[in-house]
Design a protein around this motif. Structure first.
Motif, PDB file in Angstrom:
ATOM      1  N   TYR A 237      38.950  -8.073  -2.849  1.00 45.29           N
ATOM      2  CA  TYR A 237      39.555  -8.636  -4.048  1.00 45.29           C
ATOM      3  C   TYR A 237      41.006  -9.007  -3.753  1.00 45.29           C
ATOM      4  O   TYR A 237      41.474 -10.085  -4.151  1.00 45.29           O
ATOM      5  CB  TYR A 237      39.487  -7.633  -5.203  1.00 45.29           C
ATOM      6  N   LEU A 238      41.710  -8.125  -3.066  1.00 42.39           N
ATOM      7  CA  LEU A 238      43.106  -8.391  -2.758  1.00 42.39           C
ATOM      8  C   LEU A 238      43.258  -9.422  -1.648  1.00 42.39           C
ATOM      9  O   LEU A 238      44.168 -10.255  -1.687  1.00 42.39           O
ATOM     10  CB  LEU A 238      43.812  -7.081  -2.399  1.00 42.39           C
ATOM     11  N   LEU A 239      42.361  -9.406  -0.664  1.00 37.95           N
ATOM     12  CA  LEU A 239      42.430 -10.421   0.391  1.00 37.95           C
ATOM     13  C   LEU A 239      42.105 -11.802  -0.185  1.00 37.95           C
ATOM     14  O   LEU A 239      42.755 -12.801   0.163  1.00 37.95           O
ATOM     15  CB  LEU A 239      41.471 -10.073   1.529  1.00 37.95           C
ATOM     16  N   SER A 240      41.114 -11.871  -1.061  1.00 42.84           N
ATOM     17  CA  SER A 240      40.785 -13.128  -1.722  1.00 42.84           C
ATOM     18  C   SER A 240      41.974 -13.628  -2.538  1.00 42.84           C
ATOM     19  O   SER A 240      42.307 -14.831  -2.508  1.00 42.84           O
ATOM     20  CB  SER A 240      39.564 -12.943  -2.630  1.00 42.84           C
ATOM     21  N   ALA A 241      42.613 -12.715  -3.261  1.00 35.86           N
ATOM     22  CA  ALA A 241      43.775 -13.094  -4.070  1.00 35.86           C
ATOM     23  C   ALA A 241      44.910 -13.597  -3.188  1.00 35.86           C
ATOM     24  O   ALA A 241      45.552 -14.623  -3.482  1.00 35.86           O
ATOM     25  CB  ALA A 241      44.240 -11.905  -4.904  1.00 35.86           C
ATOM     26  N   GLU A 242      45.166 -12.903  -2.090  1.00 30.82           N
ATOM     27  CA  GLU A 242      46.240 -13.308  -1.184  1.00 30.82           C
ATOM     28  C   GLU A 242      45.951 -14.680  -0.569  1.00 30.82           C
ATOM     29  O   GLU A 242      46.828 -15.553  -0.519  1.00 30.82           O
ATOM     30  CB  GLU A 242      46.411 -12.268  -0.072  1.00 30.82           C
ATOM     31  N   ALA A 243      44.716 -14.868  -0.107  1.00 33.28           N
ATOM     32  CA  ALA A 243      44.352 -16.135   0.520  1.00 33.28           C
ATOM     33  C   ALA A 243      44.448 -17.284  -0.481  1.00 33.28           C
ATOM     34  O   ALA A 243      44.912 -18.381  -0.145  1.00 33.28           O
ATOM     35  CB  ALA A 243      42.936 -16.049   1.092  1.00 33.28           C
ATOM     36  N   ALA A 244      44.032 -17.031  -1.719  1.00 28.64           N
ATOM     37  CA  ALA A 244      44.123 -18.061  -2.756  1.00 28.64           C
ATOM     38  C   ALA A 244      45.582 -18.416  -3.044  1.00 28.64           C
ATOM     39  O   ALA A 244      45.950 -19.592  -3.126  1.00 28.64           O
ATOM     40  CB  ALA A 244      43.429 -17.591  -4.030  1.00 28.64           C
ATOM     41  N   ASP A 249      46.155 -21.905  -4.748  1.00 30.56           N
ATOM     42  CA  ASP A 249      45.215 -21.690  -5.845  1.00 30.56           C
ATOM     43  C   ASP A 249      45.647 -20.456  -6.640  1.00 30.56           C
ATOM     44  O   ASP A 249      45.053 -19.382  -6.530  1.00 30.56           O
ATOM     45  CB  ASP A 249      43.796 -21.519  -5.288  1.00 30.56           C
ATOM     46  N   GLU A 250      46.684 -20.618  -7.446  1.00 35.82           N
ATOM     47  CA  GLU A 250      47.230 -19.462  -8.160  1.00 35.82           C
ATOM     48  C   GLU A 250      46.267 -18.951  -9.225  1.00 35.82           C
ATOM     49  O   GLU A 250      46.201 -17.740  -9.469  1.00 35.82           O
ATOM     50  CB  GLU A 250      48.587 -19.811  -8.774  1.00 35.82           C
ATOM     51  N   ALA A 251      45.513 -19.840  -9.835  1.00 34.69           N
ATOM     52  CA  ALA A 251      44.548 -19.405 -10.854  1.00 34.69           C
ATOM     53  C   ALA A 251      43.490 -18.506 -10.222  1.00 34.69           C
ATOM     54  O   ALA A 251      43.132 -17.456 -10.788  1.00 34.69           O
ATOM     55  CB  ALA A 251      43.895 -20.612 -11.508  1.00 34.69           C
ATOM     56  N   GLY A 252      42.987 -18.894  -9.051  1.00 31.76           N
ATOM     57  CA  GLY A 252      41.999 -18.078  -8.352  1.00 31.76           C
ATOM     58  C   GLY A 252      42.566 -16.743  -7.931  1.00 31.76           C
ATOM     59  O   GLY A 252      41.889 -15.712  -8.006  1.00 31.76           O
ATOM     60  N   ALA A 253      43.820 -16.760  -7.479  1.00 33.56           N
ATOM     61  CA  ALA A 253      44.481 -15.518  -7.073  1.00 33.56           C
ATOM     62  C   ALA A 253      44.614 -14.571  -8.251  1.00 33.56           C
ATOM     63  O   ALA A 253      44.343 -13.361  -8.147  1.00 33.56           O
ATOM     64  CB  ALA A 253      45.856 -15.833  -6.480  1.00 33.56           C
ATOM     65  N   LYS A 254      45.016 -15.094  -9.387  1.00 30.08           N
ATOM     66  CA  LYS A 254      45.202 -14.264 -10.574  1.00 30.08           C
ATOM     67  C   LYS A 254      43.875 -13.689 -11.065  1.00 30.08           C
ATOM     68  O   LYS A 254      43.811 -12.530 -11.509  1.00 30.08           O
ATOM     69  CB  LYS A 254      45.872 -15.078 -11.681  1.00 30.08           C
ATOM     70  N   THR A 255      42.823 -14.492 -10.989  1.00 32.56           N
ATOM     71  CA  THR A 255      41.518 -14.018 -11.440  1.00 32.56           C
ATOM     72  C   THR A 255      41.082 -12.802 -10.641  1.00 32.56           C
ATOM     73  O   THR A 255      40.645 -11.788 -11.208  1.00 32.56           O
ATOM     74  CB  THR A 255      40.468 -15.134 -11.311  1.00 32.56           C
ATOM     75  N   ARG A 256      41.170 -12.872  -9.315  1.00 39.77           N
ATOM     76  CA  ARG A 256      40.766 -11.743  -8.481  1.00 39.77           C
ATOM     77  C   ARG A 256      41.672 -10.533  -8.707  1.00 39.77           C
ATOM     78  O   ARG A 256      41.195  -9.391  -8.775  1.00 39.77           O
ATOM     79  CB  ARG A 256      40.794 -12.132  -7.000  1.00 39.77           C
TER      80      ARG A 256
END
Length: 307
Positions: A237-244, A249-256
């Motif tokens: 979840y945190l790696l996905s957020a960081e990569a986004a 892709d700030e919206a994707g980062a915030k969602t995760r």
């Protein structure tokens, strides 16, 4: 199939070893820098001299890509074995280290979306929650870990012999391992993870409610049976957020990030929304870094995150 599964796990271990060596011997990913000797199992290719990082990373990516393919139909008999999700996790970290955030996010999301492992629950995060404590390999969110049993005879010279106040340990004897005061200050008061750490006497800032022998008697576990965690789904979840975030892709980062924090904050999704919604740009990335350090304190993840 069995031989293929064993082969794939061996390749994953080689990639895992090379990845950590690369992190230790290179400050940041530079494909042209000479960093390590090379051995891909083919005598004709062995180099005792250092080769460029690109050659090392090519081997890591090749090993893990093949492992993911070969492990697709493999059901591990225990979490001590490497599953396709673990191999994907190692590959996701590799891509992230290379700055390939798009592929890192794809793999992180595949691990999450597979449904194979649920998030660590609010109760599991800290004593006295139901099933609490990072001490049992059967915790559903754990993807990869080691089941330590009485027969192994593990005692003081063990990770638990360093960290647990309730184990016969250096921690109990006064060689204190505690969270940094600056990092502790970053954990909001409404965050269950703040309660992982002691607040009084000699146990102040010790992880007495995160890593503990379930008997919870000071200095008492001499033959160690509490388990080791190597990888859990929360990481992705945190790696996905960081990569986004690093891909714009700030919206994707915030969602995760919200999905993770909704089970960490006492007010659930409402608190998570209030915490995450105002973030953007470098502030968003910094919070993701901070959350990674908070979430995985003591689990051996912070060094790579900080790099």
């Amino acid at each position: 199939p069995e031989a293929r599964h064993i082969y794939a796990q061996a390749k994953s271990y080689r990639a895992y070893a090379y990845f950590y060596l690369a992190q230790i011997f290179q400050r940041a990913y530079d494909p042209s820098q000479l960093i390590l000797p090379y051995n891909d199992g083919n005598d004709a290719n062995v180099s005792y001299a250092k080769v460029p990082a690109s050659q090392i990373y090519d081997l890591i990516v090749s090993d893990l890509t093949q492992s993911v393919e070969y492990l697709d139909d493999f059901t591990p008999s225990s979490k001590q074995q490497i599953s396709k999700h673990v191999a994907k996790g190692l590959l996701a970290y590799t891509y992230a280290a290379m700055g390939n955030y798009s592929d890192a996010k794809i793999l992180a999301d595949e691990i999450i979306n597979s449904g194979a492992h649920p998030l660590t629950t609010t109760g599991q995060l800290a004593f006295p929650g139901a099933g609490s404590g990072f001490n049992n390999v059967n915790t559903p969110s754990w993807m990869w870990g080691y089941d330590i049993t009485t027969e192994m005879g593990h005692q003081l010279l063990d990770w638990w012999g360093q960290m647990d106040y309730f184990t016969y340990s250096y921690q109990a004897a006064g060689d204190r391992k505690t969270i940094d005061t600056g990092l502790l200050a970053l954990i909001p008061a409404n965050d269950i993870r703040r309660s992982q750490f002691g607040t009084s006497g000699v146990t102040t800032r010790m992880p007495i409610n995160k890593f503990f022998d379930p008997g919870r008697t000071y200095n008492s576990q001499q033959i160690i049976t509490t388990d080791l965690v190597f990888m859990r789904v929360d990481e992705f979840y945190l790696l996905s957020a960081e990569a986004a975030a690093k891909s714009g892709d700030e919206a994707g980062a915030k969602t995760r990030l919200k999905q993770l924090l909704a089970t960490r904050f006492t007010g659930g999704a409402t608190d998570a929304d209030a915490y995450v919604d105002p973030l953007s740009g470098t502030n968003l990335q910094q919070v993701i870094y901070n959350q990674t350090r908070i979430e995985f304190w003591g689990e051996g993840k912070s060094y790579l995150a900080l790099k």
